[in-house]
Design an enzyme around this catalytic site. Structure first.
Site, PDB file in Angstrom:
ATOM      1  N   CYS A 114       0.809  -1.230   0.000  1.00  0.00           N
ATOM      2  CA  CYS A 114       0.000   0.000   0.000  1.00  0.00           C
ATOM      3  C   CYS A 114       0.841   1.279   0.000  1.00  0.00           C
ATOM      4  O   CYS A 114       0.336   2.347  -0.330  1.00  0.00           O
ATOM      5  CB  CYS A 114      -0.957   0.017   1.186  1.00  0.00           C
ATOM      6  SG  CYS A 114      -2.153  -1.313   1.111  1.00  0.00           S
ATOM      7  N   HIS A 247      -3.462   7.354   2.139  1.00  0.00           N
ATOM      8  CA  HIS A 247      -3.805   6.016   1.647  1.00  0.00           C
ATOM      9  C   HIS A 247      -5.197   5.682   2.175  1.00  0.00           C
ATOM     10  O   HIS A 247      -5.518   5.946   3.336  1.00  0.00           O
ATOM     11  CB  HIS A 247      -2.781   5.000   2.153  1.00  0.00           C
ATOM     12  CG  HIS A 247      -3.190   3.583   1.899  1.00  0.00           C
ATOM     13  ND1 HIS A 247      -3.628   3.157   0.669  1.00  0.00           N
ATOM     14  CD2 HIS A 247      -3.248   2.497   2.724  1.00  0.00           C
ATOM     15  CE1 HIS A 247      -3.941   1.871   0.743  1.00  0.00           C
ATOM     16  NE2 HIS A 247      -3.720   1.449   1.974  1.00  0.00           N
ATOM     17  N   ASN A 277     -10.003  -0.276  -0.366  1.00  0.00           N
ATOM     18  CA  ASN A 277      -8.540  -0.167  -0.310  1.00  0.00           C
ATOM     19  C   ASN A 277      -7.961  -0.720  -1.612  1.00  0.00           C
ATOM     20  O   ASN A 277      -8.000  -1.924  -1.840  1.00  0.00           O
ATOM     21  CB  ASN A 277      -8.029  -0.962   0.908  1.00  0.00           C
ATOM     22  CG  ASN A 277      -6.518  -0.872   1.061  1.00  0.00           C
ATOM     23  OD1 ASN A 277      -5.817  -0.414   0.171  1.00  0.00           O
ATOM     24  ND2 ASN A 277      -6.027  -1.349   2.201  1.00  0.00           N
TER      25      ASN A 277
HETATM   26  N1  ACO Z   1     -18.372  -8.699   8.768  1.00  0.00           N
HETATM   27  C1  ACO Z   1     -18.870  -8.975  10.006  1.00  0.00           C
HETATM   28  N2  ACO Z   1     -18.080  -9.304  11.045  1.00  0.00           N
HETATM   29  C2  ACO Z   1     -16.754  -9.359  10.834  1.00  0.00           C
HETATM   30  C3  ACO Z   1     -16.177  -9.092   9.578  1.00  0.00           C
HETATM   31  C4  ACO Z   1     -17.054  -8.758   8.525  1.00  0.00           C
HETATM   32  N3  ACO Z   1     -16.609  -8.481   7.285  1.00  0.00           N
HETATM   33  N4  ACO Z   1     -14.849  -9.222   9.672  1.00  0.00           N
HETATM   34  C5  ACO Z   1     -14.579  -9.542  10.944  1.00  0.00           C
HETATM   35  N5  ACO Z   1     -15.727  -9.638  11.649  1.00  0.00           N
HETATM   36  C6  ACO Z   1     -15.908  -9.957  13.063  1.00  0.00           C
HETATM   37  C7  ACO Z   1     -14.740 -10.719  13.628  1.00  0.00           C
HETATM   38  O1  ACO Z   1     -14.850 -12.096  13.366  1.00  0.00           O
HETATM   39  C8  ACO Z   1     -14.844 -10.385  15.083  1.00  0.00           C
HETATM   40  O2  ACO Z   1     -15.834 -11.213  15.663  1.00  0.00           O
HETATM   41  P1  ACO Z   1     -15.621 -11.843  17.137  1.00  0.00           P
HETATM   42  O3  ACO Z   1     -15.514 -10.658  18.055  1.00  0.00           O
HETATM   43  O4  ACO Z   1     -16.841 -12.672  17.326  1.00  0.00           O
HETATM   44  O5  ACO Z   1     -14.339 -12.618  17.056  1.00  0.00           O
HETATM   45  C9  ACO Z   1     -15.382  -8.953  15.103  1.00  0.00           C
HETATM   46  O6  ACO Z   1     -15.957  -8.753  13.799  1.00  0.00           O
HETATM   47  C10 ACO Z   1     -14.316  -7.908  15.341  1.00  0.00           C
HETATM   48  O7  ACO Z   1     -13.210  -8.155  14.462  1.00  0.00           O
HETATM   49  P2  ACO Z   1     -11.887  -7.311  14.542  1.00  0.00           P
HETATM   50  O8  ACO Z   1     -10.907  -7.858  13.569  1.00  0.00           O
HETATM   51  O9  ACO Z   1     -11.479  -7.209  15.970  1.00  0.00           O
HETATM   52  O10 ACO Z   1     -12.439  -5.906  14.032  1.00  0.00           O
HETATM   53  P3  ACO Z   1     -11.694  -4.509  14.005  1.00  0.00           P
HETATM   54  O11 ACO Z   1     -12.475  -3.528  14.733  1.00  0.00           O
HETATM   55  O12 ACO Z   1     -10.237  -4.629  14.317  1.00  0.00           O
HETATM   56  O13 ACO Z   1     -11.823  -4.126  12.462  1.00  0.00           O
HETATM   57  C11 ACO Z   1     -10.502  -4.058  10.431  1.00  0.00           C
HETATM   58  C12 ACO Z   1     -11.218  -4.931  11.471  1.00  0.00           C
HETATM   59  C13 ACO Z   1     -11.520  -3.193   9.747  1.00  0.00           C
HETATM   60  C14 ACO Z   1      -9.799  -4.948   9.428  1.00  0.00           C
HETATM   61  C15 ACO Z   1      -9.473  -3.143  11.142  1.00  0.00           C
HETATM   62  O14 ACO Z   1      -8.707  -3.878  12.028  1.00  0.00           O
HETATM   63  C16 ACO Z   1      -8.574  -2.430  10.181  1.00  0.00           C
HETATM   64  O15 ACO Z   1      -8.983  -1.586   9.426  1.00  0.00           O
HETATM   65  N6  ACO Z   1      -7.247  -2.698  10.214  1.00  0.00           N
HETATM   66  C17 ACO Z   1      -6.283  -2.018   9.374  1.00  0.00           C
HETATM   67  C18 ACO Z   1      -6.307  -2.460   7.974  1.00  0.00           C
HETATM   68  C19 ACO Z   1      -5.319  -1.623   7.193  1.00  0.00           C
HETATM   69  O16 ACO Z   1      -5.062  -0.489   7.468  1.00  0.00           O
HETATM   70  N7  ACO Z   1      -4.698  -2.143   6.195  1.00  0.00           N
HETATM   71  C20 ACO Z   1      -3.754  -1.262   5.493  1.00  0.00           C
HETATM   72  C21 ACO Z   1      -2.825  -1.905   4.772  1.00  0.00           C
HETATM   73  S1  ACO Z   1      -3.512  -3.029   3.620  1.00  0.00           S
HETATM   74  C22 ACO Z   1      -2.188  -3.509   2.649  1.00  0.00           C
HETATM   75  O17 ACO Z   1      -1.101  -3.119   2.830  1.00  0.00           O
HETATM   76  C23 ACO Z   1      -2.435  -4.568   1.579  1.00  0.00           C
END
Ligand code: ACO
Length: 320
Positions: A114, A247, A277
């Site tokens: 990214c 980004h 993304n």
């Molecule tokens: N729909 C519904 N529920 C979901 C989904 C979904 N798509 N995905 C995960 N969940 C659930 C999980 O299973 C979890 O359930 P549980 O509590 O029963 O275990 C719950 O939602 C919470 O999941 P988390 O992973 O803790 O959610 P979080 O608040 O951390 O959000 C996210 C996840 C959006 C991915 C976040 O962590 C994020 O944005 N991270 C950064 C990503 C990023 O910046 N990437 C940049 C670089 S990408 C690259 O370089 C290729």
């Protein structure tokens, strides 16, 4: 005489197919509410079957070329930031060069996930300042959909496909163009965001594996640090920045960075809601969107920043 590299023109391209959160609800156990609340994403574009990354890159490059008024033979080289090349080799860049009918010159890909566009921009800037080239087509192009496991709801809802391009050219006006670039990587964190395969391991491209929470924490902290570094190095205060062009991974990360800069969201270019993304393509796509709709004007100060797999991260300060 000191020279700088300025952005002569921008271009971008999004494939026709739009995949909404409602569409994803039919594929995995997710909801529009969850996706919007956690990420700010409403929809993303997905490349057609048989439409490779080079196809997206070529469209974006052609749009930039048209905006520039230049002929293909007036561009000296091509640098493409991508993690999703058509094949292991040759590079996407040589395909763009051939499709545009450019004269022989340097053409190569840069891979920093990214952060790739910031890396590519920094390389192009250095090549122009060294005198190696006068004009470079710098592209970020990705077909992230080809790296997704469509059964994994934790990743497949986050990404989209697209491409963005800028034509960078030499200028004698050192006050304009790219004022500074800042690149980092910490390979010890490579496990936080990687693919489950590769050409020299499994012989397949693999799927994206992400420890979302850890990536999120690192993104918020490292973006705050690098923004501080840009301000200090250029001896400016945040109020001097006209536009933050971040980004587009997650609206919450973008908002967090804007808050650190004390910038209201009216000065932040946000496309994640419509593009998802798009990895290395996200910054040039956002830039082109805001240039074409008239928000970004000549002479304004832009701060670009990104974090991605590696981990890699970077920023660029540009007088547009
Ligand atoms: N729909 C519904 N529920 C979901 C989904 C979904 N798509 N995905 C995960 N969940 C659930 C999980 O299973 C979890 O359930 P549980 O509590 O029963 O275990 C719950 O939602 C919470 O999941 P988390 O992973 O803790 O959610 P979080 O608040 O951390 O959000 C996210 C996840 C959006 C991915 C976040 O962590 C994020 O944005 N991270 C950064 C990503 C990023 O910046 N990437 C940049 C670089 S990408 C690259 O370089 C290729």
């Amino acid at each position: 005489m000191s020279v700088s590299s300025v952005i002569r023109a921008t271009g971008s391209y999004l494939p026709d197919k739009v995949l909404t959160n409602a569409d994803l609800e039919k594929i995995v156990d997710t909801s529009d509410d969850w996706i919007v609340q956690r990420t700010g994403i409403h929809e993303r574009h997905i490349a057609a079957e048989g439409q490779p990354t080079s196809g997206l890159a070529i469209h974006a490059a052609q749009n930039a070329l048209t905006a520039s008024g230049l002929k293909p033979e007036e561009i000296d080289g091509v640098i493409v930031a991508t993690t999703t090349p058509d094949e292991s080799f040759p590079s996407v860049a040589v395909k763009v060069q051939a499709a545009l009918g450019m004269k022989p010159g340097p053409a190569f890909d840069v891979q920093a996930v990214c952060s790739g566009f910031i890396y590519a921009l920094s390389v192009a800037d250095a090549m122009i300042k060294s005198g190696a080239m006068n004009r470079i087509m710098v592209i970020g192009a990705e077909k992230m959909s080809s790296l997704l496991d469509w059964n994994d709801r934790t990743t497949c809802v986050l990404f989209g496909d697209g491409a963005g391009a800028v034509i960078l050219e030499k200028s004698e006006n050192a006050e304009n163009g790219i004022l500074s670039t800042h690149l980092y990587a910490d390979g010890k964190l490579n496990d936080l965001l990687h693919t489950s395969g590769g050409v020299s391991t499994t012989g397949t491209a693999g799927h994206i594996v992400m420890h979302g929470k850890e990536v999120f924490k690192n993104a918020v902290n490292l973006m705050a640090d690098i923004v501080e570094e840009v301000l200090t190095k250029n001896k400016i205060t945040p109020d001097k920045i006209d536009w933050l062009v971040p980004h587009q991974a997650n609206l919450r990360i973008i908002t967090g960075t804007a808050e650190k800069l004390d910038m209201d969201m009216g000065r932040v270019v946000v496309t994640v809601d419509k593009h998802g993304n798009t990895s290395a393509a996200s910054i040039p796509l956002a830039l082109d969107t805001a240039v074409r709709d008239g928000r970004i004007q000549r002479g304004q100060l832009l701060l670009l920043e990104a974090l991605g797999g590696g981990l890699t991260w970077g920023a660029a300060l540009i007088r547009f």
